[in-house]
Motif scaffolding. Structure first.
Motif, PDB file in Angstrom:
ATOM      1  N   ASP A 106      46.773  33.189 -52.040  1.00  0.00           N
ATOM      2  CA  ASP A 106      46.029  31.943 -52.128  1.00  0.00           C
ATOM      3  C   ASP A 106      46.912  30.704 -51.947  1.00  0.00           C
ATOM      4  O   ASP A 106      46.398  29.605 -51.853  1.00  0.00           O
ATOM      5  CB  ASP A 106      45.324  31.845 -53.485  1.00  0.00           C
ATOM      6  CG  ASP A 106      44.182  32.837 -53.589  1.00  0.00           C
ATOM      7  OD1 ASP A 106      43.784  33.118 -54.713  1.00  0.00           O
ATOM      8  OD2 ASP A 106      43.707  33.317 -52.555  1.00  0.00           O
ATOM      9  N   SER A 107      48.207  30.851 -51.898  1.00  0.00           N
ATOM     10  CA  SER A 107      49.074  29.682 -51.875  1.00  0.00           C
ATOM     11  C   SER A 107      48.822  28.785 -50.662  1.00  0.00           C
ATOM     12  O   SER A 107      48.733  27.575 -50.814  1.00  0.00           O
ATOM     13  CB  SER A 107      50.542  30.085 -51.956  1.00  0.00           C
ATOM     14  OG  SER A 107      50.906  30.830 -50.822  1.00  0.00           O
ATOM     15  N   ASP A 108      48.692  29.341 -49.462  1.00  0.00           N
ATOM     16  CA  ASP A 108      48.422  28.522 -48.277  1.00  0.00           C
ATOM     17  C   ASP A 108      47.043  27.872 -48.372  1.00  0.00           C
ATOM     18  O   ASP A 108      46.877  26.707 -48.042  1.00  0.00           O
ATOM     19  CB  ASP A 108      48.494  29.367 -47.007  1.00  0.00           C
ATOM     20  CG  ASP A 108      49.908  29.757 -46.644  1.00  0.00           C
ATOM     21  OD1 ASP A 108      50.848  29.125 -47.161  1.00  0.00           O
ATOM     22  OD2 ASP A 108      50.079  30.692 -45.843  1.00  0.00           O
ATOM     23  N   HIS A 109      46.078  28.645 -48.815  1.00  0.00           N
ATOM     24  CA  HIS A 109      44.719  28.121 -48.963  1.00  0.00           C
ATOM     25  C   HIS A 109      44.684  26.999 -49.997  1.00  0.00           C
ATOM     26  O   HIS A 109      44.075  25.950 -49.766  1.00  0.00           O
ATOM     27  CB  HIS A 109      43.779  29.256 -49.366  1.00  0.00           C
ATOM     28  CG  HIS A 109      42.366  28.829 -49.544  1.00  0.00           C
ATOM     29  ND1 HIS A 109      41.558  28.518 -48.483  1.00  0.00           N
ATOM     30  CD2 HIS A 109      41.635  28.624 -50.657  1.00  0.00           C
ATOM     31  CE1 HIS A 109      40.372  28.156 -48.935  1.00  0.00           C
ATOM     32  NE2 HIS A 109      40.392  28.213 -50.248  1.00  0.00           N
ATOM     33  N   ASP A 110      45.357  27.207 -51.115  1.00  0.00           N
ATOM     34  CA  ASP A 110      45.387  26.178 -52.165  1.00  0.00           C
ATOM     35  C   ASP A 110      46.098  24.915 -51.690  1.00  0.00           C
ATOM     36  O   ASP A 110      45.654  23.810 -51.978  1.00  0.00           O
ATOM     37  CB  ASP A 110      46.071  26.717 -53.423  1.00  0.00           C
ATOM     38  CG  ASP A 110      45.237  27.773 -54.130  1.00  0.00           C
ATOM     39  OD1 ASP A 110      44.007  27.815 -53.892  1.00  0.00           O
ATOM     40  OD2 ASP A 110      45.824  28.556 -54.899  1.00  0.00           O
ATOM     41  N   ARG A 111      47.189  25.085 -50.948  1.00  0.00           N
ATOM     42  CA  ARG A 111      47.915  23.914 -50.430  1.00  0.00           C
ATOM     43  C   ARG A 111      47.039  23.128 -49.457  1.00  0.00           C
ATOM     44  O   ARG A 111      47.019  21.904 -49.478  1.00  0.00           O
ATOM     45  CB  ARG A 111      49.205  24.356 -49.741  1.00  0.00           C
ATOM     46  CG  ARG A 111      50.277  24.760 -50.721  1.00  0.00           C
ATOM     47  CD  ARG A 111      51.587  25.200 -50.089  1.00  0.00           C
ATOM     48  NE  ARG A 111      52.029  24.339 -49.030  1.00  0.00           N
ATOM     49  CZ  ARG A 111      52.226  24.746 -47.764  1.00  0.00           C
ATOM     50  NH1 ARG A 111      51.999  25.989 -47.431  1.00  0.00           N
ATOM     51  NH2 ARG A 111      52.642  23.915 -46.849  1.00  0.00           N
ATOM     52  N   ALA A 112      46.306  23.831 -48.620  1.00  0.00           N
ATOM     53  CA  ALA A 112      45.422  23.161 -47.670  1.00  0.00           C
ATOM     54  C   ALA A 112      44.301  22.430 -48.400  1.00  0.00           C
ATOM     55  O   ALA A 112      43.966  21.297 -48.052  1.00  0.00           O
ATOM     56  CB  ALA A 112      44.841  24.180 -46.691  1.00  0.00           C
ATOM     57  N   ARG A 113      43.738  23.061 -49.415  1.00  0.00           N
ATOM     58  CA  ARG A 113      42.670  22.411 -50.190  1.00  0.00           C
ATOM     59  C   ARG A 113      43.205  21.165 -50.910  1.00  0.00           C
ATOM     60  O   ARG A 113      42.550  20.130 -50.920  1.00  0.00           O
ATOM     61  CB  ARG A 113      42.080  23.389 -51.200  1.00  0.00           C
ATOM     62  CG  ARG A 113      41.003  22.723 -52.058  1.00  0.00           C
ATOM     63  CD  ARG A 113      40.313  23.693 -52.955  1.00  0.00           C
ATOM     64  NE  ARG A 113      39.410  24.446 -52.110  1.00  0.00           N
ATOM     65  CZ  ARG A 113      39.001  25.683 -52.361  1.00  0.00           C
ATOM     66  NH1 ARG A 113      39.403  26.309 -53.426  1.00  0.00           N
ATOM     67  NH2 ARG A 113      38.172  26.294 -51.549  1.00  0.00           N
ATOM     68  N   ARG A 114      44.393  21.255 -51.481  1.00  0.00           N
ATOM     69  CA  ARG A 114      44.978  20.091 -52.161  1.00  0.00           C
ATOM     70  C   ARG A 114      45.238  18.960 -51.166  1.00  0.00           C
ATOM     71  O   ARG A 114      45.019  17.793 -51.470  1.00  0.00           O
ATOM     72  CB  ARG A 114      46.263  20.483 -52.887  1.00  0.00           C
ATOM     73  CG  ARG A 114      46.033  21.233 -54.188  1.00  0.00           C
ATOM     74  CD  ARG A 114      47.293  21.341 -55.025  1.00  0.00           C
ATOM     75  NE  ARG A 114      48.398  21.968 -54.314  1.00  0.00           N
ATOM     76  CZ  ARG A 114      48.667  23.271 -54.309  1.00  0.00           C
ATOM     77  NH1 ARG A 114      47.898  24.096 -54.970  1.00  0.00           N
ATOM     78  NH2 ARG A 114      49.704  23.748 -53.647  1.00  0.00           N
ATOM     79  N   ALA A 115      45.695  19.309 -49.970  1.00  0.00           N
ATOM     80  CA  ALA A 115      45.939  18.290 -48.937  1.00  0.00           C
ATOM     81  C   ALA A 115      44.635  17.609 -48.548  1.00  0.00           C
ATOM     82  O   ALA A 115      44.586  16.386 -48.392  1.00  0.00           O
ATOM     83  CB  ALA A 115      46.604  18.921 -47.722  1.00  0.00           C
ATOM     84  N   ARG A 116      43.567  18.382 -48.416  1.00  0.00           N
ATOM     85  CA  ARG A 116      42.262  17.795 -48.090  1.00  0.00           C
ATOM     86  C   ARG A 116      41.776  16.905 -49.229  1.00  0.00           C
ATOM     87  O   ARG A 116      41.330  15.785 -49.003  1.00  0.00           O
ATOM     88  CB  ARG A 116      41.238  18.887 -47.807  1.00  0.00           C
ATOM     89  CG  ARG A 116      39.916  18.306 -47.293  1.00  0.00           C
ATOM     90  CD  ARG A 116      38.759  19.218 -47.461  1.00  0.00           C
ATOM     91  NE  ARG A 116      38.542  19.462 -48.877  1.00  0.00           N
ATOM     92  CZ  ARG A 116      37.995  20.552 -49.380  1.00  0.00           C
ATOM     93  NH1 ARG A 116      37.614  21.512 -48.591  1.00  0.00           N
ATOM     94  NH2 ARG A 116      37.831  20.696 -50.667  1.00  0.00           N
ATOM     95  N   ASP A 117      41.882  17.397 -50.457  1.00  0.00           N
ATOM     96  CA  ASP A 117      41.430  16.628 -51.615  1.00  0.00           C
ATOM     97  C   ASP A 117      42.235  15.337 -51.794  1.00  0.00           C
ATOM     98  O   ASP A 117      41.709  14.342 -52.275  1.00  0.00           O
ATOM     99  CB  ASP A 117      41.503  17.469 -52.894  1.00  0.00           C
ATOM    100  CG  ASP A 117      40.490  18.610 -52.887  1.00  0.00           C
ATOM    101  OD1 ASP A 117      39.576  18.604 -52.032  1.00  0.00           O
ATOM    102  OD2 ASP A 117      40.637  19.522 -53.733  1.00  0.00           O
ATOM    103  N   ALA A 118      43.499  15.355 -51.373  1.00  0.00           N
ATOM    104  CA  ALA A 118      44.352  14.170 -51.494  1.00  0.00           C
ATOM    105  C   ALA A 118      44.179  13.215 -50.313  1.00  0.00           C
ATOM    106  O   ALA A 118      44.811  12.163 -50.265  1.00  0.00           O
ATOM    107  CB  ALA A 118      45.818  14.595 -51.597  1.00  0.00           C
ATOM    108  N   GLY A 119      43.323  13.583 -49.356  1.00  0.00           N
ATOM    109  CA  GLY A 119      43.094  12.710 -48.206  1.00  0.00           C
ATOM    110  C   GLY A 119      44.136  12.845 -47.114  1.00  0.00           C
ATOM    111  O   GLY A 119      44.164  12.056 -46.181  1.00  0.00           O
TER     112      GLY A 119
END
Length: 110
Positions: free
Chosen positions: A27-40
């Motif tokens: 999940d690390s890549d998926h979580d990093r991508a989601r955090r990047a999206r959430d952070a704009g």
């Protein structure tokens, strides 16, 4: 019997460790991508696809979001009308097309 119990304990410990550790790694890549999206830092995929469709109409068959050298890139594969397979690299921050490669699918004449 004692040897069998020892083997079963070892197997159980191995199974528990892989089920506890593996999901975190996967999940690390998926979580990093989601955090990047959430952070704009990354535009949402529907907005990217809407902009791409303006210049490159077709049916999307695959999308990947990758972090390449501290830069988020959407890699999009689509099939255009007429059967051409197109591979796009799109800047995930502003939907700018960075690279477009394509080839015509071979058709069978009947």
């Amino acid at each position: 019997m004692k040897r069998r119990r020892h083997a079963m304990r070892w197997l159980l410990a191995l199974l528990l460790s892989t089920t506890l550790i593996a999901p975190g790694l996967a999940d690390s890549d998926h979580d990093r991508a989601r955090r990047a999206r959430d952070a704009g830092q990354v535009m949402p995929l529907p907005a990217i696809l809407e902009r791409v469709a303006q210049d490159y109409p077709g049916r999307v068959v695959e999308v990947e979001l990758e972090d390449e050298d501290d830069r988020w890139i959407y890699e999009i594969k689509l099939v255009q009308p007429g059967g051409r397979l197109l591979k796009l690299e799109v800047d995930a921050t502003d939907a700018r097309i960075l690279k477009a490669r394509g080839k015509q699918r071979e058709r069978e004449d009947h």
